[in-house]
Motif scaffolding. Sequence first.
Motif, PDB file in Angstrom:
ATOM      1  N   LEU A 185       0.830  -1.202   0.000  1.00 57.58           N
ATOM      2  CA  LEU A 185       0.000   0.000   0.000  1.00 57.58           C
ATOM      3  C   LEU A 185       0.864   1.252   0.000  1.00 57.58           C
ATOM      4  CD1 LEU A 185      -2.633  -1.025   2.710  1.00 57.58           C
ATOM      5  CD2 LEU A 185      -2.871  -1.153   0.222  1.00 57.58           C
ATOM      6  N   ILE A 186       0.338   2.309  -0.597  1.00 56.92           N
ATOM      7  CA  ILE A 186       1.060   3.580  -0.634  1.00 56.92           C
ATOM      8  C   ILE A 186       0.524   4.490   0.459  1.00 56.92           C
ATOM      9  CG2 ILE A 186       1.448   5.676  -1.979  1.00 56.92           C
ATOM     10  CD1 ILE A 186       1.499   3.884  -4.465  1.00 56.92           C
ATOM     11  N   THR A 187       1.427   4.946   1.301  1.00 51.90           N
ATOM     12  CA  THR A 187       1.099   5.925   2.330  1.00 51.90           C
ATOM     13  C   THR A 187       2.079   7.089   2.200  1.00 51.90           C
ATOM     14  OG1 THR A 187       2.494   4.833   3.978  1.00 51.90           O
ATOM     15  CG2 THR A 187       0.179   4.136   3.868  1.00 51.90           C
ATOM     16  N   ALA A 188       2.034   8.008   3.154  1.00 55.04           N
ATOM     17  CA  ALA A 188       2.835   9.231   3.042  1.00 55.04           C
ATOM     18  C   ALA A 188       4.327   8.947   2.938  1.00 55.04           C
ATOM     19  CB  ALA A 188       2.553  10.141   4.231  1.00 55.04           C
ATOM     20  N   SER A 189       4.822   7.969   3.680  1.00 57.58           N
ATOM     21  CA  SER A 189       6.264   7.727   3.683  1.00 57.58           C
ATOM     22  C   SER A 189       6.750   7.172   2.337  1.00 57.58           C
ATOM     23  CB  SER A 189       6.650   6.772   4.817  1.00 57.58           C
ATOM     24  OG  SER A 189       5.861   5.608   4.796  1.00 57.58           O
ATOM     25  N   HIS A 190       5.865   6.517   1.598  1.00 60.16           N
ATOM     26  CA  HIS A 190       6.221   6.042   0.253  1.00 60.16           C
ATOM     27  C   HIS A 190       6.149   7.193  -0.749  1.00 60.16           C
ATOM     28  CE1 HIS A 190       5.660   3.898  -3.638  1.00 60.16           C
ATOM     29  NE2 HIS A 190       6.472   3.015  -3.093  1.00 60.16           N
ATOM     30  N   HIS A 191       5.057   7.962  -0.715  1.00 60.65           N
ATOM     31  CA  HIS A 191       4.904   9.045  -1.689  1.00 60.65           C
ATOM     32  C   HIS A 191       5.855  10.207  -1.402  1.00 60.65           C
ATOM     33  CE1 HIS A 191       2.910  10.950  -4.996  1.00 60.65           C
ATOM     34  NE2 HIS A 191       2.712  12.052  -4.285  1.00 60.65           N
ATOM     35  N   GLN A 192       6.219  10.379  -0.136  1.00 62.03           N
ATOM     36  CA  GLN A 192       7.174  11.432   0.202  1.00 62.03           C
ATOM     37  C   GLN A 192       8.485  11.225  -0.546  1.00 62.03           C
ATOM     38  OE1 GLN A 192       6.654  14.067   2.088  1.00 62.03           O
ATOM     39  NE2 GLN A 192       8.717  14.869   2.425  1.00 62.03           N
ATOM     40  N   ARG A 193       8.894   9.974  -0.692  1.00 61.11           N
ATOM     41  CA  ARG A 193      10.146   9.707  -1.399  1.00 61.11           C
ATOM     42  C   ARG A 193      10.042  10.113  -2.869  1.00 61.11           C
ATOM     43  NH1 ARG A 193      14.385   4.816  -0.286  1.00 61.11           N
ATOM     44  NH2 ARG A 193      16.069   5.721  -1.542  1.00 61.11           N
ATOM     45  N   HIS A 194       8.848   9.981  -3.440  1.00 61.10           N
ATOM     46  CA  HIS A 194       8.659  10.456  -4.809  1.00 61.10           C
ATOM     47  C   HIS A 194       8.897  11.962  -4.898  1.00 61.10           C
ATOM     48  CE1 HIS A 194       6.998  11.051  -8.801  1.00 61.10           C
ATOM     49  NE2 HIS A 194       6.232  12.009  -8.285  1.00 61.10           N
ATOM     50  N   HIS A 195       8.389  12.710  -3.920  1.00 60.13           N
ATOM     51  CA  HIS A 195       8.579  14.161  -3.936  1.00 60.13           C
ATOM     52  C   HIS A 195      10.027  14.550  -3.643  1.00 60.13           C
ATOM     53  CE1 HIS A 195       4.574  16.092  -4.449  1.00 60.13           C
ATOM     54  NE2 HIS A 195       4.160  14.864  -4.170  1.00 60.13           N
ATOM     55  N   GLU A 196      10.787  13.639  -3.041  1.00 56.62           N
ATOM     56  CA  GLU A 196      12.196  13.913  -2.767  1.00 56.62           C
ATOM     57  C   GLU A 196      13.087  13.576  -3.961  1.00 56.62           C
ATOM     58  OE1 GLU A 196      11.842  12.833   2.017  1.00 56.62           O
ATOM     59  OE2 GLU A 196      12.762  11.419   0.618  1.00 56.62           O
ATOM     60  N   GLU A 197      12.783  12.479  -4.659  1.00 54.52           N
ATOM     61  CA  GLU A 197      13.682  11.984  -5.701  1.00 54.52           C
ATOM     62  C   GLU A 197      13.090  12.011  -7.107  1.00 54.52           C
ATOM     63  OE1 GLU A 197      15.639   8.320  -4.728  1.00 54.52           O
ATOM     64  OE2 GLU A 197      15.564   8.725  -2.575  1.00 54.52           O
ATOM     65  N   TYR A 198      11.779  12.228  -7.229  1.00 56.22           N
ATOM     66  CA  TYR A 198      11.080  12.400  -8.513  1.00 56.22           C
ATOM     67  C   TYR A 198      10.981  11.130  -9.356  1.00 56.22           C
ATOM     68  CZ  TYR A 198      11.087  17.523  -7.932  1.00 56.22           C
ATOM     69  OH  TYR A 198      10.874  18.790  -7.480  1.00 56.22           O
ATOM     70  N   LYS A 199      12.071  10.441  -9.643  1.00 53.62           N
ATOM     71  CA  LYS A 199      12.089   9.338 -10.608  1.00 53.62           C
ATOM     72  C   LYS A 199      11.806   7.986  -9.953  1.00 53.62           C
ATOM     73  CE  LYS A 199      13.187  11.876 -14.222  1.00 53.62           C
ATOM     74  NZ  LYS A 199      12.279  12.040 -15.366  1.00 53.62           N
ATOM     75  N   CYS A 200      10.850   7.945  -9.066  1.00 50.56           N
ATOM     76  CA  CYS A 200      10.517   6.693  -8.386  1.00 50.56           C
ATOM     77  C   CYS A 200       9.142   6.833  -7.746  1.00 50.56           C
ATOM     78  CB  CYS A 200      11.564   6.359  -7.321  1.00 50.56           C
ATOM     79  SG  CYS A 200      11.628   7.553  -5.940  1.00 50.56           S
ATOM     80  N   ASN A 201       8.595   5.703  -7.287  1.00 53.05           N
ATOM     81  CA  ASN A 201       7.366   5.691  -6.475  1.00 53.05           C
ATOM     82  C   ASN A 201       6.227   6.476  -7.139  1.00 53.05           C
ATOM     83  OD1 ASN A 201       9.322   4.534  -4.860  1.00 53.05           O
ATOM     84  ND2 ASN A 201       8.701   5.583  -3.001  1.00 53.05           N
ATOM     85  N   TYR A 202       5.822   6.007  -8.327  1.00 51.70           N
ATOM     86  CA  TYR A 202       4.817   6.722  -9.102  1.00 51.70           C
ATOM     87  C   TYR A 202       3.378   6.337  -8.782  1.00 51.70           C
ATOM     88  CZ  TYR A 202       8.732   7.968 -12.212  1.00 51.70           C
ATOM     89  OH  TYR A 202       9.905   8.445 -12.732  1.00 51.70           O
ATOM     90  N   GLY A 203       3.145   5.267  -8.013  1.00 48.79           N
ATOM     91  CA  GLY A 203       1.802   4.747  -7.813  1.00 48.79           C
ATOM     92  C   GLY A 203       0.908   5.654  -6.986  1.00 48.79           C
TER      93      GLY A 203
END
Length: 238
Positions: free
Chosen positions: A200-218
Amino acid sequence: MLTAIALSALAMTVIVALRYLAASALFAWITARRLPGFYAKLGPQMRREIGWSLASAAIYGVPAGVVAWGWQHRGWTQVYSDWDSYPLWYLPLAPLLYLLAHDAWFYWTHRWMHRPRPFRIAHAVHHASRPPTAWAAMSFHPIEALTGAVVIPALVFVIPIHVAMLGVVLVIMTVMGVTNHMGWEMFPRRLVHSRLGGWLITASHHQRHHEEYKCNYGLYFRHWDRLCGTDKGLSANA
């Protein structure tokens, strides 16, 4: 007829805007209680997020209003209101099918948005939230808002769903959209790090997308990220 459709679109726009404001305000309040001062220096950013989000509400509201009018007055869509129209076991299955379909659409359009030109034109608006806040869930450029606005209105023509279960889908979509952008993890560590939480996607997973951009797109689930090698795990900062 055109007046009735326009009024339906206006009503849905108001509903989407109020749903966003209520959910974001609730979780911003929770953030203020749980982490005083966490958003203290982000006032201008949050005002921009609210402005873009209310513009997005109009873009989401128009197709939703047209489809709602068609459902009520022309019998369009596969939305049903009689509990016995389908077997009871199908009631919880339909929302899952909607979430899986929405998640697939979001993953691939989101990856496309990270190509240089679409990112520069549209998706950069969303990533201007650094860090994202509870108000950022619908902070989109109109082009990006349009890609999200068509999903549920399209699915109701394809996948039968009870009107109450459609409400469940909209609640999940709203709550996950807001909580995934809060900048901190509100769900218990034992859930986030459990076998179920690993999908499941929660804040700690999506936060990494906002930090690194090229990952965690779900959006809801991590299976597309895992299948495509774009899952970088959880952020240490959320």
